[in-house]
Design a protein around this motif. Structure first.
Motif, PDB file in Angstrom:
ATOM      1  N   ASP A  10       0.825  -1.205   0.000  1.00 42.26           N
ATOM      2  CA  ASP A  10       0.000   0.000   0.000  1.00 42.26           C
ATOM      3  C   ASP A  10       0.862   1.258   0.000  1.00 42.26           C
ATOM      4  O   ASP A  10       2.015   1.250   0.448  1.00 42.26           O
ATOM      5  CB  ASP A  10      -0.916   0.006   1.225  1.00 42.26           C
ATOM      6  CG  ASP A  10      -1.904  -1.155   1.206  1.00 42.26           C
ATOM      7  OD1 ASP A  10      -2.196  -1.638   0.098  1.00 42.26           O
ATOM      8  OD2 ASP A  10      -2.352  -1.570   2.291  1.00 42.26           O
ATOM      9  N   GLY A  13       3.523   2.389   2.600  1.00 42.40           N
ATOM     10  CA  GLY A  13       3.884   1.184   3.323  1.00 42.40           C
ATOM     11  C   GLY A  13       5.384   1.037   3.492  1.00 42.40           C
ATOM     12  O   GLY A  13       6.176   1.552   2.704  1.00 42.40           O
ATOM     13  N   SER A 165       5.046  -1.327   8.424  1.00 43.35           N
ATOM     14  CA  SER A 165       3.669  -1.810   8.334  1.00 43.35           C
ATOM     15  C   SER A 165       3.624  -3.325   8.214  1.00 43.35           C
ATOM     16  O   SER A 165       2.627  -3.953   8.559  1.00 43.35           O
ATOM     17  CB  SER A 165       2.961  -1.167   7.142  1.00 43.35           C
ATOM     18  OG  SER A 165       3.718  -1.359   5.955  1.00 43.35           O
ATOM     19  N   SER A 166       4.719  -3.932   7.727  1.00 44.07           N
ATOM     20  CA  SER A 166       4.819  -5.394   7.612  1.00 44.07           C
ATOM     21  C   SER A 166       6.250  -5.819   7.895  1.00 44.07           C
ATOM     22  O   SER A 166       7.194  -5.176   7.439  1.00 44.07           O
ATOM     23  CB  SER A 166       4.401  -5.885   6.215  1.00 44.07           C
ATOM     24  OG  SER A 166       3.076  -5.524   5.916  1.00 44.07           O
ATOM     25  N   LYS A 185       1.638  -8.145  10.048  1.00 38.68           N
ATOM     26  CA  LYS A 185       1.137  -7.027   9.243  1.00 38.68           C
ATOM     27  C   LYS A 185       0.206  -6.181  10.084  1.00 38.68           C
ATOM     28  O   LYS A 185      -0.711  -6.687  10.730  1.00 38.68           O
ATOM     29  CB  LYS A 185       0.397  -7.547   8.006  1.00 38.68           C
ATOM     30  CG  LYS A 185      -0.116  -6.431   7.099  1.00 38.68           C
ATOM     31  CD  LYS A 185      -0.827  -6.975   5.872  1.00 38.68           C
ATOM     32  CE  LYS A 185      -1.328  -5.852   4.978  1.00 38.68           C
ATOM     33  NZ  LYS A 185      -2.040  -6.350   3.794  1.00 38.68           N
ATOM     34  N   ARG A 186       0.467  -4.873  10.074  1.00 34.47           N
ATOM     35  CA  ARG A 186      -0.371  -3.923  10.814  1.00 34.47           C
ATOM     36  C   ARG A 186      -1.159  -3.088   9.816  1.00 34.47           C
ATOM     37  O   ARG A 186      -0.582  -2.411   8.976  1.00 34.47           O
ATOM     38  CB  ARG A 186       0.487  -3.003  11.690  1.00 34.47           C
ATOM     39  CG  ARG A 186       1.341  -3.732  12.705  1.00 34.47           C
ATOM     40  CD  ARG A 186       2.164  -2.741  13.515  1.00 34.47           C
ATOM     41  NE  ARG A 186       3.044  -3.417  14.457  1.00 34.47           N
ATOM     42  CZ  ARG A 186       4.280  -3.794  14.187  1.00 34.47           C
ATOM     43  NH1 ARG A 186       4.781  -3.537  12.978  1.00 34.47           N
ATOM     44  NH2 ARG A 186       5.017  -4.398  15.084  1.00 34.47           N
ATOM     45  N   SER A 187      -2.477  -3.152   9.930  1.00 34.30           N
ATOM     46  CA  SER A 187      -3.320  -2.356   9.041  1.00 34.30           C
ATOM     47  C   SER A 187      -3.444  -0.937   9.583  1.00 34.30           C
ATOM     48  O   SER A 187      -3.080  -0.647  10.727  1.00 34.30           O
ATOM     49  CB  SER A 187      -4.704  -2.998   8.914  1.00 34.30           C
ATOM     50  OG  SER A 187      -5.350  -3.028  10.175  1.00 34.30           O
ATOM     51  N   LYS A 188      -3.964  -0.037   8.764  1.00 34.44           N
ATOM     52  CA  LYS A 188      -4.110   1.361   9.182  1.00 34.44           C
ATOM     53  C   LYS A 188      -5.113   1.505  10.317  1.00 34.44           C
ATOM     54  O   LYS A 188      -5.051   2.457  11.087  1.00 34.44           O
ATOM     55  CB  LYS A 188      -4.536   2.216   7.989  1.00 34.44           C
ATOM     56  CG  LYS A 188      -3.458   2.320   6.915  1.00 34.44           C
ATOM     57  CD  LYS A 188      -3.896   3.207   5.774  1.00 34.44           C
ATOM     58  CE  LYS A 188      -2.804   3.325   4.702  1.00 34.44           C
ATOM     59  NZ  LYS A 188      -3.229   4.175   3.572  1.00 34.44           N
ATOM     60  N   SER A 189      -6.045   0.549  10.438  1.00 33.99           N
ATOM     61  CA  SER A 189      -7.027   0.598  11.526  1.00 33.99           C
ATOM     62  C   SER A 189      -6.453   0.114  12.849  1.00 33.99           C
ATOM     63  O   SER A 189      -7.114   0.208  13.874  1.00 33.99           O
ATOM     64  CB  SER A 189      -8.244  -0.261  11.153  1.00 33.99           C
ATOM     65  OG  SER A 189      -7.860  -1.626  11.003  1.00 33.99           O
ATOM     66  N   LYS A 191      -5.382  -3.096  13.326  1.00 34.21           N
ATOM     67  CA  LYS A 191      -5.513  -4.552  13.414  1.00 34.21           C
ATOM     68  C   LYS A 191      -4.187  -5.214  13.046  1.00 34.21           C
ATOM     69  O   LYS A 191      -3.519  -4.821  12.096  1.00 34.21           O
ATOM     70  CB  LYS A 191      -6.619  -5.020  12.466  1.00 34.21           C
ATOM     71  CG  LYS A 191      -6.905  -6.509  12.520  1.00 34.21           C
ATOM     72  CD  LYS A 191      -8.036  -6.871  11.575  1.00 34.21           C
ATOM     73  CE  LYS A 191      -8.338  -8.349  11.614  1.00 34.21           C
ATOM     74  NZ  LYS A 191      -9.428  -8.704  10.671  1.00 34.21           N
TER      75      LYS A 191
END
Length: 296
Positions: A10, A13, A165-166, A185-189, A191
């Protein structure tokens, strides 16, 4: 999840391939370069640990015309008169200028080979600041870096990986051509998704996943890793029953005064005694020095 990451990172990222002396992550790094070139991405490589000839030779068959190699392998510390790229140029202004020298219709992907070389000569706070600025600066669409975790202190590795982010941690598998990838992996939310996959890399740098075990959220500790109860094998009981707890609640503590006791102490009742003292003429009392009669 590894094939999904290879399909594209993304915007903004930051992906880290974390390896060690037991297994090199360079082949997986080349797989990400190969996948980006096949997606018609523009790729800039900061090469500290390998030459351009070695990189291009390994990517035979890939459309390398969109690959821009910045040679930090020949003279990484700037000892010659005209170094191509040095480790001291790893800052937001220099890297932005470097990438924008080549006109692209869209932001490029920055490959760092490797972050460990930079961390050996630039302070970790400065490296983290530059990475954070690159993520938000817009000059590059994504960053992919190789990090040799066993070359640094745990705090340094944790600080750099915290920005990512990953994170893909690679280790050798049971068979010679297999490897294990532990992915976070860390999402923008906010999670967090964790995967553990067994994979191998073919000669054309395509990645094949053999098996997969997914974890969502923080990893649960194994039963053997759970902390033992220190009160389990005591010869006496540290816990109260309901009856004992109720009796304890009714017990009057000696230093707690009831309302009646406070009233009796603060207000004199009828019949209470007093001590009255009236000095006479024989009392030798000096107002200026009340302790004059003491032998001090």
């Amino acid at each position: 999840m590894l094939p999904e990451l290879l399909l594209g990172t993304d915007a903004g990222g930051f992906l880290i391939i974390r390896d060690s002396a037991s297994y090199s992550g360079r082949h997986l790094l080349k797989s990400f370069i190969n996948a980006a070139l096949n997606r018609e991405e523009y790729v800039h490589v900061l090469g500290f640990e390998g030459s351009e000839e070695e990189l291009r030779d390994g990517l035979k068959g890939s459309p390398t015309q969109r690959l821009h190699f910045h040679n930090a392998f020949t003279d990484p510390l700037g000892w010659t008169d005209h170094p191509a790229f040095t480790v001291y140029q790893f800052n937001f202004e220099e890297l932005t200028h470097l990438v924008k020298q080549t006109s692209h219709p869209k932001p490029a992907i920055l490959i760092i080979d490797s972050l460990s070389w930079i961390l050996r000569h630039v302070s970790p706070p400065a490296v983290c600041k530059t990475l954070q600025q690159l993520k938000k600066g817009g000059a590059v669409r994504a960053i992919i870096g190789l990090l040799h975790a066993d070359m640094h202190q745990r705090g340094t590795v944790g600080s750099v990986c915290h920005l990512a982010s990953s994170v893909i941690t690679v280790a050798p598998g049971m068979k010679g051509d297999e490897a294990v990838a532990k992915i976070t992996k860390r999402s923008k939310s906010g999670k967090v998704i964790q995967d553990e996959e067994i994979f191998n890399i073919k000669e054309d740098f395509t990645v094949t996943v053999q098996s997969k075990l997914s974890h969502i959220g923080p990893k649960q500790p194994d039963p053997e890793e759970k902390e033992m109860d220190p009160t389990a094998n005591l010869t006496f009981n540290l816990r109260l029953s309901d009856t004992e707890r109720e009796a304890k609640g009714k017990l009057a503590l000696p230093f707690v005064f009831s309302k009646e006791k406070k009233t009796a102490l603060l207000h004199s009742g009828p019949g209470s005694g007093r001590i009255l003292y009236e000095p006479d003429a024989n009392d030798d009392y000096d107002q200026e020095d009340p302790d004059d009669d003491l032998d001090v």
